[in-house]
Design a protein around this motif. Structure first.
Motif: not given
Length: 203
Positions: A81-82, A113-115, A117, A193, A196-200
């Motif tokens: 996550r980034c 903002h880790d959803n 995780r 990809r 990748l869980d999230d690119v904020w």
């Protein structure tokens, strides 16, 4: 749970004098110490390790080694996550003028903002900065993220920690994808990809 954090870019705003136009902080999340050990083993056995004996740093690694590195880890037992900061969009005077405040703010934002995780995570960060800053950052992370998300925070030398190096490579791959002037800008992000869980993109 183990979380390794590193960044790509810097906290400066003089882009015309060499500051990076984009800052990326990335965290590599392992559900267990076993998963972290398995990923260390993937890196140790990779063609990238055979071709590159020193520290893996995205900005200082040949394209062919980057390919080998991401080909090796793309099936690893971790998620990434980034947070991406395009500096031209950032107008906060305090963040633009204080580099330590800038770094602390965005690392905290990424962790907060880790959803959901993070769960009782041990956070390991590249050990840059002076001792007073590291202590301040550690306290801020433990006190100002979601309750139960972070167990403790410590720092590690990237020169000897391959999972901090993994976080650097991931952050670098994401940062490169925002370089419109590079034909290969998505080359390594696309390899990453599957992890990748999230690119904020911070706005």
């Amino acid at each position: 749970m183990l979380v390794f954090i590193d960044e790509s870019g810097d906290a400066g705003f003089k882009v015309d004098q060499g500051s990076s136009p984009v800052f990326v902080a990335a965290m590599v999340i392992f559900a267990s110490a076993g998963d972290a050990a398995a990923t260390r083993a993937l890196i140790a056995a990779s063609a990238a390790r055979k071709a590159h004996k020193g520290e893996f740093k995205f900005q200082k690694t040949r394209d062919s080694v980057r390919d080998q590195f991401f080909d090796a880890v793309r099936t690893g037992p971790f998620m990434v996550r980034c947070i991406v900061v395009e500096k031209a969009r950032l107008h906060s005077a305090s963040l633009r003028s204080d580099k330590e405040n800038f770094y602390e703010f965005f690392v905290k934002q990424m962790l907060r903002h880790d959803n959901g995780r993070l769960d009782n995570a041990r956070v390991i960060i590249d050990g840059s900065g002076d001792r007073a800053f590291r202590k301040k950052l550690s306290v801020a992370i433990r006190k100002r993220v979601r309750e139960g998300a972070v167990r403790d925070c410590r720092f590690s030398d990237s020169k000897t920690d391959t999972l901090i190096q993994l976080a650097d490579m991931c952050a670098g791959a994401i940062a490169r994808s925002y370089r419109a002037d590079r034909k290969d800008r998505r080359r390594w992000r696309d390899k990453l990809r599957p992890r990748l869980d999230d690119v904020w993109q911070f706005k």
